[in-house]
Enzyme design. Sequence first.
Site, short mmCIF file in Angstrom:
data_model
loop_
_atom_site.label_atom_id
_atom_site.label_comp_id
_atom_site.label_asym_id
_atom_site.label_seq_id
_atom_site.Cartn_x
_atom_site.Cartn_y
_atom_site.Cartn_z
N ASP A 375 -1.69 -11.04 2.14
CA ASP A 375 -0.59 -11.57 2.87
C ASP A 375 -0.05 -10.27 3.69
O ASP A 375 -0.05 -10.61 5.06
CB ASP A 375 0.40 -12.34 2.38
CG ASP A 375 1.22 -11.67 1.32
OD1 ASP A 375 0.95 -10.43 1.00
OD2 ASP A 375 1.90 -12.28 0.62
N HIS A 379 -0.67 -10.36 7.82
CA HIS A 379 0.56 -10.18 8.78
C HIS A 379 0.40 -9.08 9.80
O HIS A 379 0.55 -9.39 10.93
CB HIS A 379 1.73 -9.93 7.75
CG HIS A 379 2.94 -9.75 8.40
ND1 HIS A 379 4.14 -10.69 8.44
CD2 HIS A 379 3.41 -8.72 9.37
CE1 HIS A 379 5.15 -10.28 9.22
NE2 HIS A 379 4.75 -8.96 9.83
N GLU A 380 -0.01 -7.94 9.15
CA GLU A 380 -0.09 -7.05 10.31
C GLU A 380 -1.28 -7.13 11.10
O GLU A 380 -1.19 -6.99 12.37
CB GLU A 380 -0.61 -5.76 9.41
CG GLU A 380 0.34 -5.10 8.53
CD GLU A 380 1.90 -5.24 8.91
OE1 GLU A 380 2.21 -4.84 10.28
OE2 GLU A 380 2.85 -5.33 8.22
N HIS A 383 -0.35 -9.42 13.90
CA HIS A 383 0.64 -8.65 15.02
C HIS A 383 -0.48 -8.11 15.89
O HIS A 383 -0.27 -8.28 17.26
CB HIS A 383 1.17 -7.58 14.34
CG HIS A 383 2.45 -8.03 13.90
ND1 HIS A 383 3.53 -9.06 14.21
CD2 HIS A 383 3.29 -7.59 12.67
CE1 HIS A 383 4.50 -8.90 13.59
NE2 HIS A 383 4.48 -8.16 12.52
N TYR A 394 9.04 -7.63 20.99
CA TYR A 394 9.52 -7.69 19.64
C TYR A 394 11.02 -7.38 19.65
O TYR A 394 11.53 -6.34 19.01
CB TYR A 394 8.64 -6.27 19.24
CG TYR A 394 8.77 -6.35 17.67
CD1 TYR A 394 8.00 -7.50 16.97
CD2 TYR A 394 9.08 -5.42 16.86
CE1 TYR A 394 7.95 -7.44 15.52
CE2 TYR A 394 8.78 -5.14 15.52
CZ TYR A 394 8.47 -6.38 14.82
OH TYR A 394 8.34 -6.37 13.32
N GLU A 403 7.33 -12.05 14.30
CA GLU A 403 7.17 -12.00 12.96
C GLU A 403 6.77 -13.22 11.98
O GLU A 403 6.27 -13.25 11.17
CB GLU A 403 8.72 -11.57 12.44
CG GLU A 403 9.14 -10.07 12.53
CD GLU A 403 7.86 -9.29 11.49
OE1 GLU A 403 7.80 -9.65 10.51
OE2 GLU A 403 7.15 -8.34 12.21
N GLU A 422 4.34 -10.83 -2.56
CA GLU A 422 4.44 -11.12 -3.98
C GLU A 422 3.65 -10.28 -4.80
O GLU A 422 4.02 -9.83 -5.81
CB GLU A 422 4.44 -12.52 -4.33
CG GLU A 422 2.92 -13.17 -4.22
CD GLU A 422 2.44 -13.46 -2.85
OE1 GLU A 422 3.17 -13.14 -1.81
OE2 GLU A 422 1.23 -13.97 -2.64
N ASP A 432 14.64 -6.39 -11.35
CA ASP A 432 15.61 -6.70 -10.47
C ASP A 432 15.72 -8.16 -9.84
O ASP A 432 16.69 -8.48 -9.21
CB ASP A 432 16.13 -5.98 -9.35
CG ASP A 432 16.56 -4.58 -9.79
OD1 ASP A 432 17.11 -4.25 -11.32
OD2 ASP A 432 16.91 -3.60 -9.13
N ASP A 476 17.56 -4.32 13.35
CA ASP A 476 16.64 -4.99 13.44
C ASP A 476 15.98 -5.79 14.83
O ASP A 476 15.63 -6.93 14.36
CB ASP A 476 16.80 -6.07 12.08
CG ASP A 476 15.34 -6.72 11.73
OD1 ASP A 476 14.21 -6.15 11.78
OD2 ASP A 476 15.29 -8.02 11.18
N HIS A 481 13.14 -9.54 11.88
CA HIS A 481 12.51 -9.73 10.19
C HIS A 481 13.78 -11.00 9.60
O HIS A 481 13.40 -11.18 8.37
CB HIS A 481 12.52 -8.57 9.45
CG HIS A 481 11.53 -7.68 9.56
ND1 HIS A 481 11.67 -6.72 10.73
CD2 HIS A 481 10.30 -7.56 9.68
CE1 HIS A 481 10.54 -5.93 11.16
NE2 HIS A 481 9.69 -6.69 10.40
ZN LIG Z 1 5.74 -7.89 11.01
#
Ligand SMILES: [Zn+2]
Length: 556
Positions: A375, A379-380, A383, A394, A403, A422, A432, A476, A481
């Site tokens: 994923d 995702h990259e 872009h 962006y 995004e 994941e 955590d 950000d 994001h």
């Molecule tokens: Zn991204």
Amino acid sequence: MKKKFIVPAVLSSALLVGSIPVGNVFAKPVDSKVASSVQASKKWNEKASVPVFVKERFAEKFSSSNPSNALNYLKKNEGKTGIKNPDKNLKVKDLQKDKLGMTNVRFNQSINGVNVEGSEVIVHFNKNNEVVSVNGRVNQTIADDAVDTTASLSSDAALKQALSSVNAPEELTYEPTSELVVYPFEGENHTAYKVNVNFMGDEPGNWFVFVDANTGEIIDKYNGLMHADEMKTQKGAGKGVHGAHRELHITQVKEPKSGTQFALADYSHNGLDGILTYDAKNDNSSSNDTLYVGNSAAFIGDYDRALVDAHYNSEKVYDYYLNEHGRNSLDGEGMAIISKVHYGNNYNNASWNGRWMTYGDGDGEFFISLSAGLDVAAHEMTHGVITHTANLVYRNQSGALNESFADVFGALVDDDDWEMGEDIMAPAAKADGVTRLRSLSNPNSVVVSNAERAAYGSGVYPAHMDEFYHMPTSVDGGGVHVNSSITNHAAYLIGQEIGRHKLGQIYYRAISVYLTPNSDFSDARKAIVQSAIDIYGEGSKEEAAAAAGFDSVGIY
Ligand SMILES: [Zn+2]
């Protein structure tokens, strides 16, 4: 298609310009600029980016679907579209025939031949050469002669200013580009050089800097480096990806000295310049990067694993875009897909810099090797697709859409769940309770772990416009994001109704046929609903699902 193998050294140097000498690099602190961009909303002129969405009930038929007929239509319909003197004020950007046989002519708004940054309109012909719709965004503050587009500053001088303003190192990854544009910012139209500067290093940048073409002042700048998400700089012993067996396409290299070797270079796809996986050798300068070569066809060493995954996942994503959308690589024209792996030291990020993907090894505490996530790769690479289609700016809502589309296609390619990241979480993070980066199905279930960002909202990712994070662009990029989760959730809801395949068809059409650089959430809704209508018909259950998905998250 046979392709001659080029020795790695040549390949890598071809991508580099080498060091570009920069005189006088004393960067001023950015604080003053940050402060002024925080106030941007106060001086916002709503007429600087007016949405256009015209649908024709009784479409006019033309002899053929071409730019001059698109212009003829716009001339006759100035009142409807709000675009004055289209003849004078629009420049053809491109023409695209789509899967449904429609022709989409994209124009850039311009003054005296100088493009107005981000202002694009698209005229859509159906297969009978009838104009059925027009959409995009126009700047209505620009009357015929209101903007003086002369530039007294040279392009070189502008470049110098830009380099200094982003604290660029001597070595850049490619030659900076500079283009004269009209840049609407804080309620005014500036004649400016748009300079793109790209570099690696501790804080990699793909900066867009707007330099006043007369005074040399920096009007605005933003970092368009699209990365997976926040970094967590913490040292640890990161190692090893999940050990799955991967079938790979590689290339045999014969060299007099070393004999036969094998490179992570895949030239097996027709019309594609190759899938090439480079070793960044755990430093952060791109000049040492080389195509990864091994002594055996089996890449089974510990160091190989992250490279193997990047190579394998790149091909998966390439196949997805080709098979599902008929798209040949990120630019649609077979550009090489380049990944650079083992970037930096314990680097907790992955990014697309406009030319290639970069993957860190993770610090072993928060992330493991980021190339392990299909994923993340999707995702990259998405872009990259967006850069060559809607080119969404962006920052703020357009950046959150950038995004969001990257996440949606990430989840469509890595299709076993609706979670992002994941497969790259390290054991300590999982212990955590941080088991993924974002969730499309349940955004609220993931904590925004960056405290600076979290302070602007409830502390968890938003799932509805009621939970929108109003952030300054200094944080950000205005929430790219964070607020992306709202449209992510809409996509998930739509996917639940119509399935992944149809969701992908609709979303790909929206990004490639309708959206423009300054599109916002509401534009995205219209583009997605219209795409559903185009493919599945007016009144279809797909149209209804698309509209309902956006209703549910409060985007109208
Ligand atoms: Zn991204």
